[in-house]
Design a protein around this motif. Structure first.
Motif, short mmCIF file in Angstrom:
data_model
loop_
_atom_site.label_atom_id
_atom_site.label_comp_id
_atom_site.label_asym_id
_atom_site.label_seq_id
_atom_site.Cartn_x
_atom_site.Cartn_y
_atom_site.Cartn_z
N ALA A 1 0.81 -1.22 0.00
CA ALA A 1 0.00 0.00 0.00
C ALA A 1 0.85 1.27 0.00
N SER B 1 -12.23 -4.60 -1.81
CA SER B 1 -12.71 -3.35 -1.22
C SER B 1 -11.67 -2.67 -0.35
N ASN C 1 -6.22 0.27 -1.72
CA ASN C 1 -6.20 1.74 -1.56
C ASN C 1 -5.76 2.43 -2.85
N ASN C 2 -5.81 3.73 -2.83
CA ASN C 2 -5.51 4.53 -4.02
C ASN C 2 -4.07 4.38 -4.48
N GLU C 3 -3.16 4.14 -3.53
CA GLU C 3 -1.75 4.02 -3.91
C GLU C 3 -1.52 2.80 -4.78
N ILE D 1 -3.84 1.31 -6.62
CA ILE D 1 -4.53 1.57 -7.90
C ILE D 1 -3.66 2.44 -8.80
N LYS D 2 -2.98 3.42 -8.19
CA LYS D 2 -2.10 4.30 -8.96
C LYS D 2 -0.95 3.49 -9.58
N LYS D 3 -0.34 2.60 -8.77
CA LYS D 3 0.75 1.76 -9.28
C LYS D 3 0.24 0.89 -10.42
N TRP D 4 -0.91 0.29 -10.20
CA TRP D 4 -1.48 -0.62 -11.20
C TRP D 4 -1.76 0.11 -12.51
N LYS D 5 -2.30 1.31 -12.45
CA LYS D 5 -2.62 2.05 -13.66
C LYS D 5 -1.37 2.41 -14.45
N LEU E 1 -12.84 -1.14 -10.74
CA LEU E 1 -11.72 -0.59 -9.99
C LEU E 1 -10.43 -0.58 -10.82
#
Length: 380
Positions: free
Chosen positions: A198, A260, A263-265, A267-271, A321
């Motif tokens: 995270a 669920s 976290n956003n961190e 998601i940011k890495k994944w994107k 997501l």
């Protein structure tokens, strides 16, 4: 009522129920007294009665809710509250609706599916297809590899160390795992990496995943959260990777019961990784692990997995997501408590595996055709 009024109690409580789509389900509770007011709730809100669907039947001390022609909207937690001047009592139950199948798995065809994969002829431009597994710590990357190797070898394989729900990755270096049985090996290689975490500067470095996708990373490289692989790491950096060095499919591994909590961190890495894979044309899929831990009817019988509203909702949630189409999200179950191979676990994984084999091979053929067209001399 007079002196007969006593505080309500549930002598018998509501019990969880499973019902097939279109069927009828009944919840029943017996109270200690008749002198009560009964109210029903669904998922914490007052139940909205629909004529022809809901029937409430108070009969003496027995209170019944009957739901007919059940569909996916009827799934949820139902609560009965009994109250009078002396107080109140409540009990709850969960109704699970077994939907009509919305995907098919050939549950009785393990041998045929496995043979089709084993005899599959990959594009001759590469010696093997490469699959890179990426996801949070404890999502099941290593367990996925163990499960696939177990299917091919016909016995449980545990040499790929799994984190088993840990918050710390057990994979510390870039490793490959190949598939084989007593007859020989097969042209498929799975690459395991340190799990993502995270925190922004914890777990596997995002740039390292990108280097692995492009084929710059050599096997044996030890991951360092403080800094990515660079050209200075001469023995582990491949300056001129070929099509055969790079990855041919990105497999994102996400635990169904942890979606669920992402976290956003992360998601940011994944994107960031997804953007690179997309620009290269590399196919991307999601293996949604621990599906049996998230759904009771699936846990009871794995063949119910594509009849489960909860699993379908989790797939849609995962798709929204991560931005991956629903048909590229595969719920799977890895070996974690079994001591022997299981046909249903194998068939579910093989159903997902056959697709990534086809898509990875399509990617190699597409890249090969592009390379060949660029090498051809221009016709004047």
């Amino acid at each position: 009522m007079g002196g007969n009024v006593v505080k309500p109690e549930c002598v018998t409580v509501l019990g969880d129920k499973n019902v097939r789509s279109g069927g009828t389900v009944t919840l029943r509770c017996e109270a200690n007294t008749e002198y009560v007011t009964a109210t029903w709730e669904k998922d914490g809100s007052k139940l909205l009665y629909v004529e022809g669907k809901h029937k409430v039947k108070p009969l003496g001390k027995t209170f019944t809710l009957e739901i007919s022609n059940a569909d996916e909207t009827d799934e949820g937690k139902y609560t009965l509250t009994l109250s009078n001047d002396k107080g109140s009592a409540s009990c709850s139950a969960f109704i699970r609706v077994e939907m009509k199948k919305w995907r098919e798995v050939r549950w009785q065809s393990q041998a045929e599916m496995l043979n089709n994969i084993k005899t599959f002829n990959i594009c001759n431009e590469v010696e093997e297809l490469h699959f890179l597994l990426y996801g949070p710590v404890g999502a099941g990357k290593s367990s996925t590899i163990n499960t696939i190797k177990s299917i091919f070898e016909g016995r449980l394989f545990v040499n790929c160390q799994a984190a088993a729900g840990s918050t710390t990755s057990h994979t510390l270096s870039f490793e490959s795992f190949r598939l084989e049985d007593e007859e020989g090996s097969f042209p498929f290689a799975f690459y395991d990496v340190m799990g993502a975490e995270a925190e922004a500067k914890a777990g596997v470095n995002t740039q390292d995943i990108i280097s692995a996708l492009k084929g710059h990373m050599k096997e044996g490289y030890k991951f360092n959260s403080n800094g990515p692989l660079s050209e200075k790491d001469g023995s582990f950096y491949n300056r001129n990777p070929s099509l055969g060095d790079q990855m041919h499919c990105l497999v994102n591994v996400i635990a169904a019961d942890k979606i669920s909590l992402m976290n956003n961190e992360f998601i940011k890495k994944w994107k960031t990784i997804r953007e690179t894979a997309t620009s290269m044309g590399i196919p991307q899929v999601v293996f949604m692990t621990r599906a049996d831990c998230e759904c009771k009817i699936t846990k009871e019988n794995l063949q119910n997995i594509y009849k489960s509203k909860k699993i379908r909702d989790k797939i849609i949630q995962c798709s929204n997501l991560l931005g991956v189409p629903v048909n590229l999200v595969f719920p799977v179950v890895n070996y974690h408590q079994e001591t022997d191979v299981n046909t249903d676990i194998n068939c579910l994984m093989l159903d997902a595996f056959k697709n990534i084999v086809f898509w990875a091979n399509d990617y190699v053929k597409k890249c090969s055709n592009k390379q060949n067209s660029h090498q051809q001399p221009k016709i004047e």
